[in-house]
Motif scaffolding. Structure first.
Motif, PDB file in Angstrom:
ATOM      1  N   ARG A   1      -6.769  20.925  -2.361  1.00 47.59           N
ATOM      2  CA  ARG A   1      -6.740  19.232  -2.070  1.00 47.59           C
ATOM      3  C   ARG A   1      -6.185  19.138  -0.686  1.00 47.59           C
ATOM      4  O   ARG A   1      -5.320  19.702  -0.222  1.00 47.59           O
ATOM      5  N   PRO A   2      -6.947  18.150   0.142  1.00 45.85           N
ATOM      6  CA  PRO A   2      -6.615  18.082   1.589  1.00 45.85           C
ATOM      7  C   PRO A   2      -5.086  17.065   1.420  1.00 45.85           C
ATOM      8  O   PRO A   2      -4.941  16.444   0.266  1.00 45.85           O
ATOM      9  N   ALA A   3      -4.360  17.234   2.559  1.00 44.56           N
ATOM     10  CA  ALA A   3      -3.147  16.405   2.532  1.00 44.56           C
ATOM     11  C   ALA A   3      -3.707  15.095   2.654  1.00 44.56           C
ATOM     12  O   ALA A   3      -4.374  14.541   3.093  1.00 44.56           O
ATOM     13  N   PRO A   4      -2.596  13.962   2.046  1.00 46.60           N
ATOM     14  CA  PRO A   4      -3.078  12.684   2.001  1.00 46.60           C
ATOM     15  C   PRO A   4      -3.257  12.185   3.636  1.00 46.60           C
ATOM     16  O   PRO A   4      -2.348  12.381   4.307  1.00 46.60           O
ATOM     17  N   ASP A   5      -3.916  10.974   3.593  1.00 44.33           N
ATOM     18  CA  ASP A   5      -4.052  10.160   4.964  1.00 44.33           C
ATOM     19  C   ASP A   5      -3.004   9.125   4.904  1.00 44.33           C
ATOM     20  O   ASP A   5      -2.907   8.134   4.173  1.00 44.33           O
ATOM     21  N   LEU A   6      -2.165   9.146   5.775  1.00 49.61           N
ATOM     22  CA  LEU A   6      -0.872   8.327   5.685  1.00 49.61           C
ATOM     23  C   LEU A   6      -1.160   7.302   6.691  1.00 49.61           C
ATOM     24  O   LEU A   6      -0.136   6.172   6.863  1.00 49.61           O
ATOM     25  N   ARG A   7      -2.030   7.089   7.452  1.00 55.77           N
ATOM     26  CA  ARG A   7      -2.341   6.093   8.485  1.00 55.77           C
ATOM     27  C   ARG A   7      -2.398   4.688   7.942  1.00 55.77           C
ATOM     28  O   ARG A   7      -3.066   4.610   6.987  1.00 55.77           O
ATOM     29  N   GLY A   8      -1.455   3.795   8.450  1.00 53.25           N
ATOM     30  CA  GLY A   8      -1.599   2.377   7.739  1.00 53.25           C
ATOM     31  C   GLY A   8      -0.800   2.176   6.695  1.00 53.25           C
ATOM     32  O   GLY A   8      -0.813   1.132   5.971  1.00 53.25           O
ATOM     33  N   ARG A   9      -0.314   3.101   6.038  1.00 51.57           N
ATOM     34  CA  ARG A   9       0.279   3.001   4.587  1.00 51.57           C
ATOM     35  C   ARG A   9       1.993   2.906   4.764  1.00 51.57           C
ATOM     36  O   ARG A   9       2.498   3.381   5.667  1.00 51.57           O
ATOM     37  N   THR A  10       2.366   2.443   3.551  1.00 51.26           N
ATOM     38  CA  THR A  10       3.796   2.509   3.369  1.00 51.26           C
ATOM     39  C   THR A  10       4.217   3.948   2.850  1.00 51.26           C
ATOM     40  O   THR A  10       3.825   4.130   1.506  1.00 51.26           O
TER      41      THR A  10
ATOM     42  N   ALA B   1       3.905  17.814 -12.479  1.00 51.36           N
ATOM     43  CA  ALA B   1       4.144  16.484 -12.129  1.00 51.36           C
ATOM     44  C   ALA B   1       2.840  15.927 -11.336  1.00 51.36           C
ATOM     45  O   ALA B   1       2.573  14.784 -11.384  1.00 51.36           O
ATOM     46  N   LEU B   2       2.552  16.883 -10.340  1.00 57.31           N
ATOM     47  CA  LEU B   2       1.257  16.722  -9.556  1.00 57.31           C
ATOM     48  C   LEU B   2       0.040  16.286 -10.388  1.00 57.31           C
ATOM     49  O   LEU B   2      -0.699  15.161 -10.236  1.00 57.31           O
ATOM     50  N   HIS B   3      -0.151  17.138 -11.450  1.00 60.85           N
ATOM     51  CA  HIS B   3      -1.445  17.080 -12.350  1.00 60.85           C
ATOM     52  C   HIS B   3      -1.376  15.674 -13.209  1.00 60.85           C
ATOM     53  O   HIS B   3      -2.480  15.199 -13.374  1.00 60.85           O
TER      54      HIS B   3
ATOM     55  N   ALA C   1       6.381   3.729 -11.605  1.00 56.05           N
ATOM     56  CA  ALA C   1       6.868   2.450 -11.519  1.00 56.05           C
ATOM     57  C   ALA C   1       6.271   1.699 -10.452  1.00 56.05           C
ATOM     58  O   ALA C   1       5.914   0.260 -10.673  1.00 56.05           O
ATOM     59  N   LEU C   2       5.536   2.110  -9.345  1.00 59.76           N
ATOM     60  CA  LEU C   2       5.032   1.488  -8.143  1.00 59.76           C
ATOM     61  C   LEU C   2       3.684   1.753  -8.442  1.00 59.76           C
ATOM     62  O   LEU C   2       2.885   0.842  -7.391  1.00 59.76           O
ATOM     63  N   ASP C   3       2.999   2.167  -9.164  1.00 63.98           N
ATOM     64  CA  ASP C   3       1.742   2.249  -9.333  1.00 63.98           C
ATOM     65  C   ASP C   3       1.053   2.980  -8.039  1.00 63.98           C
ATOM     66  O   ASP C   3       0.134   2.442  -7.502  1.00 63.98           O
ATOM     67  N   ALA C   4       1.826   3.874  -7.732  1.00 63.61           N
ATOM     68  CA  ALA C   4       1.244   4.513  -6.329  1.00 63.61           C
ATOM     69  C   ALA C   4       1.002   6.068  -6.548  1.00 63.61           C
ATOM     70  O   ALA C   4       1.472   6.536  -7.325  1.00 63.61           O
ATOM     71  N   PRO C   5       0.120   6.473  -6.049  1.00 63.55           N
ATOM     72  CA  PRO C   5      -0.143   7.788  -5.606  1.00 63.55           C
ATOM     73  C   PRO C   5       1.114   8.800  -5.196  1.00 63.55           C
ATOM     74  O   PRO C   5       1.974   8.416  -4.549  1.00 63.55           O
ATOM     75  N   LEU C   6       1.106  10.013  -5.855  1.00 61.05           N
ATOM     76  CA  LEU C   6       2.269  11.031  -5.717  1.00 61.05           C
ATOM     77  C   LEU C   6       1.596  12.167  -4.981  1.00 61.05           C
ATOM     78  O   LEU C   6       0.676  12.742  -5.619  1.00 61.05           O
ATOM     79  N   ASP C   7       2.384  12.773  -3.842  1.00 61.09           N
ATOM     80  CA  ASP C   7       1.882  13.929  -3.324  1.00 61.09           C
ATOM     81  C   ASP C   7       3.285  14.496  -3.057  1.00 61.09           C
ATOM     82  O   ASP C   7       4.138  14.012  -3.020  1.00 61.09           O
ATOM     83  N   VAL C   8       3.005  15.653  -2.499  1.00 63.24           N
ATOM     84  CA  VAL C   8       4.316  16.372  -1.618  1.00 63.24           C
ATOM     85  C   VAL C   8       4.277  16.747  -0.410  1.00 63.24           C
ATOM     86  O   VAL C   8       3.111  16.656   0.286  1.00 63.24           O
TER      87      VAL C   8
ATOM     88  N   ASP D   1       0.947  -1.317  -0.008  1.00 61.51           N
ATOM     89  CA  ASP D   1       0.187   0.001   0.106  1.00 61.51           C
ATOM     90  C   ASP D   1       0.960   1.359   0.035  1.00 61.51           C
ATOM     91  O   ASP D   1       0.765   2.258   0.947  1.00 61.51           O
ATOM     92  N   PRO D   2       1.660   1.515  -1.033  1.00 61.06           N
ATOM     93  CA  PRO D   2       2.540   2.669  -1.076  1.00 61.06           C
ATOM     94  C   PRO D   2       1.926   3.943  -1.314  1.00 61.06           C
ATOM     95  O   PRO D   2       0.983   4.187  -2.214  1.00 61.06           O
ATOM     96  N   LEU D   3       2.559   4.907  -0.613  1.00 64.80           N
ATOM     97  CA  LEU D   3       2.412   6.371  -0.931  1.00 64.80           C
ATOM     98  C   LEU D   3       3.416   7.215  -1.179  1.00 64.80           C
ATOM     99  O   LEU D   3       4.233   6.970  -0.234  1.00 64.80           O
ATOM    100  N   VAL D   4       3.852   7.681  -2.301  1.00 59.31           N
ATOM    101  CA  VAL D   4       5.013   8.673  -2.534  1.00 59.31           C
ATOM    102  C   VAL D   4       4.892   9.963  -2.328  1.00 59.31           C
ATOM    103  O   VAL D   4       4.182  10.678  -2.760  1.00 59.31           O
ATOM    104  N   LEU D   5       5.696  10.133  -1.371  1.00 57.58           N
ATOM    105  CA  LEU D   5       5.921  11.745  -0.934  1.00 57.58           C
ATOM    106  C   LEU D   5       7.201  12.368  -1.321  1.00 57.58           C
ATOM    107  O   LEU D   5       8.118  11.962  -0.869  1.00 57.58           O
ATOM    108  N   ALA D   6       7.270  13.444  -2.304  1.00 55.22           N
ATOM    109  CA  ALA D   6       8.271  14.097  -2.745  1.00 55.22           C
ATOM    110  C   ALA D   6       8.470  15.207  -1.977  1.00 55.22           C
ATOM    111  O   ALA D   6       7.602  16.044  -1.712  1.00 55.22           O
TER     112      ALA D   6
END
Length: 214
Positions: free
Chosen positions: A119-128, A209-211, A48-55, A28-33
């Protein structure tokens, strides 16, 4: 080992992370740049990981008399993380950083508002959560980022960068569950030396990049 540019570095980093994903280490990855430079690297990783990207906007706190000399960093609305050893070495007191912190806090909020656009900040709970930057010199901004992320209760925190100083990589291992750094040159000097093209990115680059990920 030098990278052509951030996209090339991101592709190389993504290959290593895909191996870890296949091994089951990145559920359950989430990428934060870390913008701006980390966004171009992180975009390749997220695809590559088919993961959402946020900052995750983090600002370095520079010494009042020399902005490039970092003495701390901050993320979100949290108390700045200061380098006490550097402060003592420079003879600085916390009060002397007041104007610097105020200015950097304002820029942090400006960037967050611009990049998120409501946009709200992503919920990181329980994620990689995979925190990505284009390189680590001292690691001060990455450390502030990792501590901020850790407080959001993720399942696992991974720091990933194409190039790091050995000292920064060691420092990050105390903050993250896993540190993935492709290149740790002993004679590090500066992040930009390990890229053939290290042009500074703009806010527009970050938004594009985010768009692409939305």
């Amino acid at each position: 080992m030098r990278f052509r540019d951030r996209r090339h570095a991101g592709g190389e980093l993504a290959e290593t992370l895909r191996v870890r994903q296949r091994e089951g280490a990145l559920p359950d990855p989430l990428v934060l740049a870390l913008p701006r430079g980390g966004v171009a690297v992180a975009r390749e990783v997220a695809e590559a990981l088919d993961a959402p990207l946020d900052v995750l906007v983090v600002r370095k706190i520079g010494a009042p008399f020399q902005e490039e000399l970092g003495v701390g960093a901050m993320a979100g609305d949290e108390v700045p993380l200061l380098d006490e050893d550097a402060m003592r070495h420079l003879g600085l007191r916390d009060a002397a950083l007041g104007p610097v912190i105020e200015r950097e806090r304002a820029e942090l909020r400006r960037r967050e508002a611009l990049y998120r656009q409501g946009r709200p900040a992503p919920d990181l709970r329980g994620r990689t959560v995979i925190v990505v930057d284009d390189g680590l010199a001292t690691g001060s901004t990455a450390r502030a980022a990792l501590r901020f992320v850790r407080r959001q209760a993720p399942e696992r925190v991974v720091l990933a960068a194409p190039v790091c100083s050995p000292e920064a990589a060691d420092l990050m291992r105390a903050e993250a569950d896993e540190v993935i750094c492709l290149h740790q040159p002993a004679a590090f000097m500066a992040v930009g030396l390990w890229y053939e093209n290290f042009d500074q990115l703009t806010d527009r680059d970050v938004l594009e990049a985010l768009h692409a990920q939305l």
